[in-house]
Design a protein around this motif. Structure first.
Motif, short mmCIF file in Angstrom:
data_model
loop_
_atom_site.label_atom_id
_atom_site.label_comp_id
_atom_site.label_asym_id
_atom_site.label_seq_id
_atom_site.Cartn_x
_atom_site.Cartn_y
_atom_site.Cartn_z
N GLY A 69 0.90 3.66 -5.38
CA GLY A 69 1.31 3.37 -4.02
C GLY A 69 1.92 1.99 -3.89
O GLY A 69 2.43 1.41 -4.86
N VAL A 70 1.85 1.45 -2.70
CA VAL A 70 2.51 0.20 -2.37
C VAL A 70 1.94 -0.96 -3.19
O VAL A 70 2.69 -1.80 -3.69
N LEU A 71 0.61 -1.03 -3.32
CA LEU A 71 0.00 -2.15 -4.04
C LEU A 71 0.43 -2.18 -5.50
O LEU A 71 0.73 -3.24 -6.05
N ARG A 72 0.45 -1.02 -6.14
CA ARG A 72 0.85 -0.98 -7.55
C ARG A 72 2.32 -1.37 -7.69
O ARG A 72 2.69 -2.09 -8.63
N ASP A 73 3.15 -0.93 -6.76
CA ASP A 73 4.57 -1.29 -6.81
C ASP A 73 4.76 -2.79 -6.63
O ASP A 73 5.56 -3.41 -7.34
N GLU A 109 2.06 -15.28 -2.56
CA GLU A 109 2.32 -13.88 -2.88
C GLU A 109 1.13 -13.25 -3.59
O GLU A 109 0.71 -12.14 -3.25
N LEU A 110 0.61 -13.96 -4.58
CA LEU A 110 -0.51 -13.43 -5.34
C LEU A 110 -1.76 -13.33 -4.47
O LEU A 110 -2.51 -12.35 -4.56
N ASP A 146 -5.69 -10.11 -1.46
CA ASP A 146 -6.38 -9.81 -0.20
C ASP A 146 -6.14 -8.37 0.23
O ASP A 146 -7.08 -7.69 0.70
N ASP A 147 -4.92 -7.89 0.08
CA ASP A 147 -4.62 -6.50 0.45
C ASP A 147 -5.37 -5.53 -0.46
O ASP A 147 -5.88 -4.51 0.00
#
Length: 84
Positions: free
Chosen positions: A37-41, A63-64, A69-70
Motif C-alpha cells: 500500500g501507500v506506506l510501502r510505496d 520525511e522519515l 509516525d504513520d
C-alpha cells in the motif's frame, strides 16, 4: 604536570563526527514488515533516493519521522471496550 596533560590530549583518539540523525530513524525500519500500500510505496521511494547518491538524495529527518509516525499509527490496536 602540564606536560602530562598535553601528552594525554595529543595521544587521545581524534573525535568522530556526530552520527547522522536520519540513520537513527532509518534503522527502525530494518527487518520490519510494511504491508502493501501507500506506506510501502513511500518507503520504497525514500530508500531509492537514499541509495541514489552520497548525500542520500536529500532525504530529510521530517520525511522519515512522518513515515515512522504513520506506520506506527497503522499498528495501533483499537481501544478495548469495557465489559458490561
Amino acid at each position: 604536570m602540564a606536560k602530562k596533560a598535553e601528552a594525554a590530549l595529543a595521544n587521545a583518539a581524534p573525535t568522530r563526527a556526530p552520527a547522522d540523525p536520519r540513520l537513527k530513524l532509518l534503522k527502525k525500519f530494518h527487518g520490519k514488515f510494511l504491508p502493501k500500500g501507500v506506506l510501502r510505496d513511500r518507503h520504497k521511494t525514500i530508500m531509492a533516493r537514499w541509495d541514489s547518491d552520497e548525500d542520500h538524495g536529500g532525504v530529510t529527518v521530517a520525511e522519515l519521522k512522518a513515515l515512522l509516525d504513520d506506520w506506527r499509527g497503522t499498528r495501533e490496536k483499537p481501544p478495548r471496550l469495557p465489559k458490561a
